[in-house]
Design an enzyme around this catalytic site. Structure first.
Site, PDB file in Angstrom:
ATOM      1  N   GLU A 173      15.742  -2.197  59.178  1.00  0.00           N
ATOM      2  CA  GLU A 173      15.712  -3.631  59.442  1.00  0.00           C
ATOM      3  C   GLU A 173      16.944  -4.177  60.162  1.00  0.00           C
ATOM      4  O   GLU A 173      16.837  -5.124  60.929  1.00  0.00           O
ATOM      5  CB  GLU A 173      15.540  -4.377  58.103  1.00  0.00           C
TER       6      GLU A 173
ATOM      7  N   SER B 253     -16.747 -13.078  -2.032  1.00  0.00           N
ATOM      8  CA  SER B 253     -15.995 -12.819  -3.263  1.00  0.00           C
ATOM      9  C   SER B 253     -14.495 -12.675  -3.043  1.00  0.00           C
ATOM     10  O   SER B 253     -13.731 -12.760  -4.006  1.00  0.00           O
ATOM     11  CB  SER B 253     -16.524 -11.548  -3.936  1.00  0.00           C
TER      12      SER B 253
END
Length: 823
Positions: A90, A466
């Site tokens: 770059e 229960s």
């Protein structure tokens, strides 16, 4: 000669005019654009969009949420070859230009003229930082000029290394990866400092065109780009000939790697995500939050397996429903392997195809061309499924179960062999928490989150059955009944004008046992005993007590069916209620998020209320005095009592403990723990005796028509609730109960949860007495009674009469009786 001088003057003046024009235009553009330029100083505090990450308490990654994958790094941590590769690709003059590289622009122009394409971009790294942080990607002159101006400003205010660091962390590199560390993880499944030179060069080639040069999408084009960068690195002297030759000979090894999930806990991850979005909005996905949960990786793994194994066991009890399909029917044989390779694996199941059926085993093909065998031992369970209540005849040979071409599911057993399996029709949920403060240790909301995100642990409103009875019994003991109170287990009929018919409640086995002690009524889960207990203490009084424990009034039925668990709630809500039983009587709230961090600060730390009795408070006082050399937290008895009863922080700072509200008498709580311990040793939870622990207690639960099966159990350190049922509220089958559907899952999990932990029994509070009683009458046992048993009482509610009422009361007893006859 004069003509030459005139021409020279003309050219000179033309040059000056052009230069002046350029200068004038540039100055004008600068004066026009500079006021709108952003502050470069903001780059120092730039917040990179980083995903939300969720971790276990032991720092294992559970999930990652966010569009962008990013893991910022420091410049000094970047490998030198990485820096050089990006410079070669770059901006090789990065450390020499002031932000704009005239030579680079000229080189790009030459490349364009000579080759028709630009290999190295004209924009410098600094200009790319300006564009990525501040500007749009519009291809207009004003944007490019702003880019140049910003680059010049950035170079004046930031160091070169700071600029490079911003670039490495911001740049988009394809496949949702932003920054080099994320790209290393996405393409190679490694940290950036673990990549070789060839892999680094491949990543350095991506900024120019992340899609075009993507090594996953187009490996040939990506290889050309990589090799060009390696050549540039060699020409620039960044690498030696040997390094270049080694790197350029490397093949393309990139493939997609998702986020490295280290702990499978998707329901917990989704709970955290929802809480974070509720708190922070969409910023939750971009601010880089790291959320550390209370989840234990060891216990979560155990929970995942326990639920899966429990549902597989349920499947096998109800028979085999056949293969997914037979591949002969619709796929050419050469396509079988591809079909298996593309089939996802739900939970612990693996897709397979039957390739041979022998007399004693079956050969199968697995993913990626692997193969295996299923022994007859792992096939013989597969009686044909007929209905939820019935199965067909036992198979005699493998051919009775499968045929060649069947696409089936298999799972691995503990010894590594393959066992025929099928996707479960039933679902399950498991919640495990620390009862002292409500920290969630493990949570499973269903068999397969990716098939159904419905979290049954927190969203499924189911009847408790229960499993709710202990709270009714606690209300009874708190209102004067005792564990020895005799209650009749006999038929009863209720006529109610609001009902179409009379209500005739029954026990699950349709049998009645006559008068029995309240303790026995609970540990044997006798419905008729529970109804009479509720009728004796009163519905309104019971509902008020249950509200105090934390249950929502709207969920509590105001009739006698409340005694049978005609109460609908989520498994998490039921577990929260049980925490009161497990922690000594304190109301706590379950919680999941331990702390939240960003890259540079702690923004939240939990300070949950804790169950803290008198000895705990004394310990806190002592710790405070030793660490701060100040007066105790509680010096006034009335203040101490107030703080025990309220969710009030001790004092500032915020990290000091918060005391949970006491909602159940410690003495009532102790008796309830003792009765529920009998559920394990004498009652419906007897299977749990295999844990060989005296400090566990719990309760089974089954609703009408076996639509829900429960087991909730605990010791003072770990509380775990398990629910099993069908999403459509259909029956699990007439022989499915809490004891055989939910309890085995609980046991499997608690083997891990309690492993290596010493037994921890509750301490008996003051104001209680243990007496020998007659199990038939609940009164004091006669001296020498061979059937006498011990029972615990609140001192003020202890029986005073012997079973034979003609004998003197306890207060009038003859002094010649020995104490051991009574206590």
């Amino acid at each position: 000669m004069k003509r030459s001088v005139k021409l020279l003057k003309f050219l000179l003046w033309s040059l000056v005019t052009v230069a002046s024009g350029i200068l004038l235009v540039s100055a004008s553009a600068y004066l026009y654009l500079s006021p709108s330029l952003p502050s470069v100083e903001s780059l120092r505090d730039a917040k990179l969009q980083t995903p939300l990450r969720v971790y276990s308490q032991d720092n294992l990654l559970i999930a990652e949420f966010g569009e962008k994958r990013r893991s910022p790094i420091q410049f000094e941590d970047a490998p030198i070859h990485l820096i050089k590769a990006f410079m070669a690709a770059e901006d090789d003059r990065f450390y020499y230009h002031p932000g704009v590289d005239i030579m680079g622009l000229m080189r790009a122009a030459v490349q364009l003229v000579s080759t028709g394409s630009i290999q190295s971009g004209g924009s410098t790294i600094t200009m790319q930082v300006a564009k990525n942080f501040f500007l749009s990607h519009e291809r207009v002159f004003s944007r490019k000029f702003n880019e140049i101006l910003l680059a010049l400003q950035i170079e004046q205010q930031l160091s070169k290394d700071e600029i490079f660091e911003l670039y490495l962390n911001k740049i988009y590199l394809g496949n949702r990866s932003y920054g080099v560390e994320a790209a290393a993880q996405v393409y190679y499944g490694k940290a950036i400092d673990e990549l070789n030179l060839a892999q680094i060069a491949m990543i350095a080639g991506l900024p120019k065109a992340p899609s075009r040069y993507n090594p996953i999408n187009d490996p040939k084009r990506a290889l050309i780009r990589r090799d060009w960068i390696l050549g540039r690195m060699k020409d620039l002297g960044y690498v030696t000939h040997e390094e270049y030759n080694d790197a350029i000979s490397q093949p393309v090894t990139a493939r997609y790697h998702g986020a490295k999930i280290e702990l499978e806990a998707p329901y917990i991850a989704e709970m955290v995500r929802q809480q974070m979005v509720e708190q922070y909005g969409l910023d939750a996905y971009t601010e880089g939050f790291k959320v550390y949960t209370t989840t234990s990786s060891e216990l979560q793994n155990a929970a995942n397996l326990s639920v899966a194994h429990g549902l597989m066991a349920y499947n096998e009890r109800h028979g085999y429903q056949g293969p997914v399909t037979n591949l002969f029917d619709n796929i050419p044989e050469e396509g079988w392997q591809q079909r298996i390779n593309k089939t996802p694996s739900p939970g612990i199941l693996l897709p397979a195809m039957v390739t041979r059926v022998g007399e004693e085993d079956v050969e199968i093909g697995l993913k990626d061309g692997n193969s295996g065998k299923i022994s007859w031992e792992n096939l013989s369970w597969a009686k044909p499924f007929l209905t939820v209540n019935s199965v067909g005849r036992t198979p005699d040979t493998p051919a009775d179960v499968v045929r060649i071409g069947d696409q089936i599911w298999v799972r691995l057993t503990e010894d590594g062999s393959y066992r025929l399996a099928q996707e479960p029709q039933a679902q399950a949920a498991l919640i495990s928490m620390h009862p002292e403060n409500g920290a969630i240790l493990a949570l499973v909301g269903g068999y397969n989150f990716y098939d159904s995100m419905y979290n049954r642990a927190t969203q499924a409103i189911r009847q408790a059955g229960s499993s709710f009875k202990p709270f009714v019994y606690a209300a009874a003991i708190a209102n004067g009944m005792t564990a020895a109170t005799i209650v009749n287990d006999a038929p009863i009929v209720f006529d109610d004008a609001n009902l179409e018919d009379s209500w005739r409640p029954n026990n699950d086995n349709m049998k009645f046992n006559g008068p029995m002690r309240l303790r026995e009524g609970l540990y044997r889960s006798r419905n008729l005993v529970s109804i009479r207990v509720l009728r004796q203490i009163g519905i309104s009084k019971t509902v008020n007590y249950l509200k105090l424990l934390g249950f929502k009034e709207e969920s509590l039925s105001r009739d006698l069916s409340l005694s049978l668990g005609n109460v609908s709630m989520t498994p998490l809500e039921l577990a929260s209620g049980y925490a009161v039983l497990a922690n000594g009587g304190f109301r706590i709230e379950p919680w999941l998020i331990q702390r939240i961090e960003t890259a540079d600060e702690l923004i939240f730390a939990a300070n949950a209320a804790i169950a803290c009795n008198e000895s705990c408070i004394a310990s806190l006082n002592q710790d405070t005095m030793e660490s701060e050399e100040e007066s105790p937290l509680f010096s006034d008895p009335e203040l101490e009592e107030m703080l025990i009863q309220e969710d009030t922080p001790f004092s500032e700072p915020d990290d000091q403990p918060v005391i949970a509200k006491s909602v159940m008498s410690p003495r009532v709580n102790y008796i309830m723990n003792d009765i529920m311990n009998d559920v394990i040793w004498k009652g419906t939870g007897r299977r749990a005796r295999e844990l060989k622990r005296q400090d566990i207690a719990g309760k089974t639960g089954t609703t009408n028509d076996s639509k829900d099966a429960w087991f909730v159990g605990f010791n003072p350190d770990v509380l775990t609730a398990v629910w099993v049922g069908m999403d459509d509220f259909s029956t699990l089958g007439r022989w499915e109960y809490g004891a055989n559907a939910a309890l085995p899952i609980w046991i499997d999990y608690m083997h891990t949860a309690l492993e290596g932990k010493p037994e921890h029994k509750p301490t008996q509070p003051e104001g209680m007495i243990t007496l020998k009683i007659s199990p038939e009458t609940g009164q004091l046992a006669l001296p020498g009674d061979p059937n006498a048993i011990f029972e615990i009482f609140l001192q003020e509610n202890a029986p005073q009469q012997y079973s034979d009422e003609g004998l003197p009361s306890l207060g009038e007893m003859d002094h010649e009786f020995s104490p051991e006859d009574l206590f």
